[in-house]
Write a protein that holds these residues in place. Structure first.
Motif, PDB file in Angstrom:
ATOM      1  N   ASP A   1      83.356 -22.501  39.233  1.00 45.05           N
ATOM      2  CA  ASP A   1      82.968 -21.093  39.200  1.00 45.05           C
ATOM      3  C   ASP A   1      81.562 -20.975  38.621  1.00 45.05           C
ATOM      4  N   ILE A   2      80.790 -20.098  39.234  1.00 47.97           N
ATOM      5  CA  ILE A   2      79.406 -19.859  38.813  1.00 47.97           C
ATOM      6  C   ILE A   2      79.255 -18.377  38.520  1.00 47.97           C
ATOM      7  N   ARG A   3      78.754 -18.098  37.334  1.00 50.92           N
ATOM      8  CA  ARG A   3      78.549 -16.706  36.929  1.00 50.92           C
ATOM      9  C   ARG A   3      77.109 -16.551  36.473  1.00 50.92           C
ATOM     10  N   GLY A   4      76.363 -15.718  37.163  1.00 52.46           N
ATOM     11  CA  GLY A   4      74.965 -15.503  36.818  1.00 52.46           C
ATOM     12  C   GLY A   4      74.633 -14.031  36.831  1.00 52.46           C
ATOM     13  N   GLY A   5      73.555 -13.693  36.133  1.00 45.92           N
ATOM     14  CA  GLY A   5      73.192 -12.292  36.104  1.00 45.92           C
ATOM     15  C   GLY A   5      71.897 -12.045  35.364  1.00 45.92           C
ATOM     16  N   LEU A   6      71.572 -10.767  35.258  1.00 49.74           N
ATOM     17  CA  LEU A   6      70.315 -10.345  34.642  1.00 49.74           C
ATOM     18  C   LEU A   6      70.538  -9.036  33.907  1.00 49.74           C
ATOM     19  N   TYR A   7      69.991  -8.976  32.697  1.00 51.49           N
ATOM     20  CA  TYR A   7      69.926  -7.717  31.969  1.00 51.49           C
ATOM     21  C   TYR A   7      68.458  -7.376  31.766  1.00 51.49           C
ATOM     22  N   SER A   8      68.050  -6.206  32.239  1.00 49.09           N
ATOM     23  CA  SER A   8      66.671  -5.741  32.072  1.00 49.09           C
ATOM     24  C   SER A   8      66.690  -4.448  31.260  1.00 49.09           C
ATOM     25  N   ASN A   9      65.817  -4.383  30.242  1.00 46.88           N
ATOM     26  CA  ASN A   9      65.757  -3.134  29.498  1.00 46.88           C
ATOM     27  C   ASN A   9      64.320  -2.688  29.286  1.00 46.88           C
ATOM     28  N   TYR A  10      64.199  -1.423  29.066  1.00 43.32           N
ATOM     29  CA  TYR A  10      62.896  -0.814  28.796  1.00 43.32           C
ATOM     30  C   TYR A  10      62.970  -0.113  27.453  1.00 43.32           C
ATOM     31  N   TYR A  11      62.156  -0.550  26.498  1.00 42.22           N
ATOM     32  CA  TYR A  11      62.050   0.108  25.205  1.00 42.22           C
ATOM     33  C   TYR A  11      60.784   0.943  25.186  1.00 42.22           C
ATOM     34  N   SER A  12      60.899   2.138  24.630  1.00 40.33           N
ATOM     35  CA  SER A  12      59.745   3.036  24.585  1.00 40.33           C
ATOM     36  C   SER A  12      58.585   2.428  23.803  1.00 40.33           C
ATOM     37  N   GLU A  13      58.884   1.457  22.905  1.00 44.79           N
ATOM     38  CA  GLU A  13      57.825   0.859  22.101  1.00 44.79           C
ATOM     39  C   GLU A  13      57.334  -0.486  22.638  1.00 44.79           C
ATOM     40  N   TYR A  14      58.160  -1.173  23.437  1.00 44.45           N
ATOM     41  CA  TYR A  14      57.819  -2.540  23.824  1.00 44.45           C
ATOM     42  C   TYR A  14      57.803  -2.773  25.335  1.00 44.45           C
ATOM     43  N   GLY A  15      58.113  -1.763  26.121  1.00 42.13           N
ATOM     44  CA  GLY A  15      58.067  -1.922  27.565  1.00 42.13           C
ATOM     45  C   GLY A  15      59.271  -2.673  28.102  1.00 42.13           C
ATOM     46  N   TRP A  16      59.108  -3.282  29.292  1.00 39.07           N
ATOM     47  CA  TRP A  16      60.210  -3.966  29.969  1.00 39.07           C
ATOM     48  C   TRP A  16      60.410  -5.375  29.427  1.00 39.07           C
ATOM     49  N   LYS A  17      61.687  -5.772  29.283  1.00 41.00           N
ATOM     50  CA  LYS A  17      62.071  -7.132  28.948  1.00 41.00           C
ATOM     51  C   LYS A  17      63.242  -7.524  29.851  1.00 41.00           C
TER      52      LYS A  17
END
Length: 608
Positions: A358-374
């Motif tokens: 089994d393979i489990r992959g993914g992505l979490y992207s967030n945007y902070y008002s002080e630091y931009g996208w990560k």
């Protein structure tokens, strides 16, 4: 000491091997781990997870959740005083700021400081189990799950029940707790209340802690359900040397409020959960307890969040998705008034190949008002080699933004740093799990490479502590554990449960030479945990727990605890506990001396 512990561990394993095993082990492996999107049974997880169930919570010699977690492999609990009145928790060498605490998937992170992370407004008597996820969990739960996450799970009962527990102990210690379930038709509801206090084991270490927790839920129809939760905690305590060793008269009072409402939709292979929650933390701190005018801080932090998480099963596997919006704000006499907004997007995919891989992959992207996208990608691969052996490996990235204390605090012994950058890490692990009859075992190696690690440092004792970014820090670690359990039998003497674990961490620091570190250089180096639960007849249980802990720059220590229960599962039961039976002289956090040998005793009333 190490030879003695190893010999004792081997002897306990021999006892288990020769004990009666004619009963059926509890199906812990089939417990579904409560993640927010893709949920899998414990046995199908391709990462290192520890599960603390109801039996372990009830039989551990502990009066608080931090004390229970101190016996979980790879978890570093640092208490300031007894019964977890103020405690920090780290995983795999991480600091208290790098571990995320949750209640039923709801984040308890506080923008003021991670010191408030363990202000959990849930009486222990109402906790069903605790899931400890080790390693980067940002892809699963979002930012601040830097080195791991701890999820406290409660459950709604369909039958009426009442559980009352009371105790007294050394240091003028006493406590009472209550948990009851009173379903009304389709509506299920639980109420739990607890109160604990003590005169203190040393000067200015008294405390009073109150918790109230209410949870309700109803299945509207076959597809729709609603669940709500309201909780409140009040803890006031003398803080002798808690945050500055030169001030023995420190005092703190903290009130935490948590409320949430969620809706779940289930239809065939599609599920969707939408919830909103609010968490408020009010903190009053005095450097001199009886002289508030000398130095006093008031902080009020609020977190408002709305999130939607879902999953869909198809021929391609299971797809998980989610969106969250979170606003954090603080009003503080010391830190000032600030606010920031986070928006996060989750996407995951689970694929099974030939029923063994089994393979489990993914992505979490967030945007902070002080630091931009990560962005935080991650992946796990699992291979079911045999019915008993599962091999796994995973990689992932994690991220933590500075707290407002890190950035703006001003005090006589601590000064913030508004120029701090977020800390980031890349992690890798490879391991294997073995399950056979009543036995479980696990062996895992992990590596974590951190950039811009935040730690409070100083060049000399005459200077205040101030947070700085380390250039590079690499952690390498090995975790090994063995666990054995059987259900109760009619045997006169029965070994019911046995656990033994060893964890080793090596930390290599680069940058900022010639300075004293407040947290990072006190990370775990060696940790050995053992426990054995023995039953005598049908009603008596004797649990022995031990810990050997060595941190990077602190003296090692060995602590032995015990608990005896009589008629724990009956209508009226009694228990007695002893902590630090070895009367060890040790420190877990800062310069706060922990107490020597101390005792408690109490009763448990169970009605249905």
């Amino acid at each position: 000491m190490k030879k003695i512990l190893l010999t004792g561990g081997l002897a306990l394993m021999w006892m288990a091997t020769n004990a009666q095993t004619d009963t059926t082990s509890q199906k812990l492996d089939e417990v579904v781990i409560q993640e927010n999107r893709i949920q899998l049974p414990f046995s199908k997880q391709s990462r290192n997870i520890s599960l603390v169930d109801r039996q372990q919570i009830e039989t551990t010699p502990a009066r608080s959740l931090p004390e229970v977690l101190s016996f979980v492999p790879g978890v570093d609990v640092r208490q300031r005083g007894v019964t977890g009145v103020q405690a920090d928790i780290g995983i795999r060498g991480g600091s208290f700021e790098q571990t995320l605490m949750l209640v039923n998937g709801i984040k308890l992170s506080d923008p003021q400081t991670g010191h408030h992370m363990m202000n959990i407004p849930v009486p222990m008597v109402n906790i069903d189990r605790v899931e400890v996820l080790k390693g980067p969990a940002s892809r699963i739960f979002g930012q601040n799950a830097y080195t791991g996450a701890v999820n406290v799970i409660t459950s709604l009962s369909e039958t009426k029940s009442l559980r009352l527990q009371g105790y007294v102990g050394d240091f003028g210690m006493k406590g009472i707790s209550f948990a009851g379930a009173l379903p009304a038709g389709k509506y299920r509801q639980n109420l739990a209340v607890s109160y604990d206090d003590s005169n203190g084991y040393q000067y200015n270490s008294d405390y009073q802690v109150s918790n109230i927790f209410y949870e309700g839920g109803v299945d509207l129809n076959a597809k729709n359900a609603i669940r709500g939760m309201v909780a409140y905690a009040d803890r006031t305590f003398g803080a002798n040397g808690f945050y500055a060793s030169t001030f023995p008269d420190q005092w703190e009072s903290i009130q935490t409020t948590l409320g949430s409402l969620s809706h779940t939709y289930l239809s065939g292979d599609f599920s969707l959960n939408t919830r909103g929650y609010w968490r408020r933390n009010e903190d009053e701190y005095r450097l001199r307890r009886n002289e508030p005018a000398f130095y006093q801080n008031f902080h009020t932090s609020d977190v408002f969040a709305l999130e939607t998480n879902g999953s869909y099963k198809s021929k391609l596997g299971v797809t998980g998705f989610g969106v969250e919006v979170r606003k954090e704000q603080i009003e503080s006499t010391n830190l000032g008034d600030h606010d920031r907004v986070l928006t996060g997007i989750f996407l995951e995919q689970l694929v099974t190949l030939a029923e063994k891989v089994d393979i489990r992959g993914g992505l979490y992207s967030n945007y902070y008002s002080e630091y931009g996208w990560k962005h935080f990608p991650g992946m796990e691969v699992g291979f079911q080699a045999t019915k008993a052996i599962r091999l796994y490996s995973g990689i992932g990235s994690s991220f933590r933004i500075p707290t407002y204390t890190d950035l703006y605090y001003v005090g006589p012994t601590n000064i913030g740093n508004p120029d701090l950058q977020p800390e980031q890490a890349r992690s890798f692990e490879i391991g294997g799990k073995w399950t056979h009859a009543n036995w479980r075992g696990e062996l895992v190696y992990f590596n974590r490479f951190s950039e811009n690690l935040i730690d409070w440092v100083r060049a000399s004792e005459d200077e205040p502590w101030q947070p700085q970014n380390f250039n590079e820090v690499t952690f390498n670690g090995v975790e090994a554990s063995a666990y054995y359990r059987v259900n109760p039998s009619t045997a006169v003497v029965q070994l019911k449960e046995l656990m033994l674990s060893y964890n080793y961490i090596d930390a290599a620091f680069t940058g900022l030479p010639g300075i004293e570190s407040r947290y990072s250089l006190t990370a775990l180096r060696n940790q050995l945990i053992g426990g054995v639960l023995v039953g005598f007849g049908k009603k008596t249980e004797w649990n022995t727990k031990m810990r050997y802990v060595e941190r990077i720059s602190l003296d090692p220590y060995f602590v032995l605890d015990m608990r005896v229960d009589y008629n724990r599962m009956g209508k009226l039961g009694f228990f007695a506990e002893a902590s630090n039976i070895t009367n060890t002289d040790y420190v877990e956090a800062g310069t706060v001396q922990m107490p020597g040998r101390w005792f408690r005793a109490g009763f448990v009333l169970n009605l249905e």
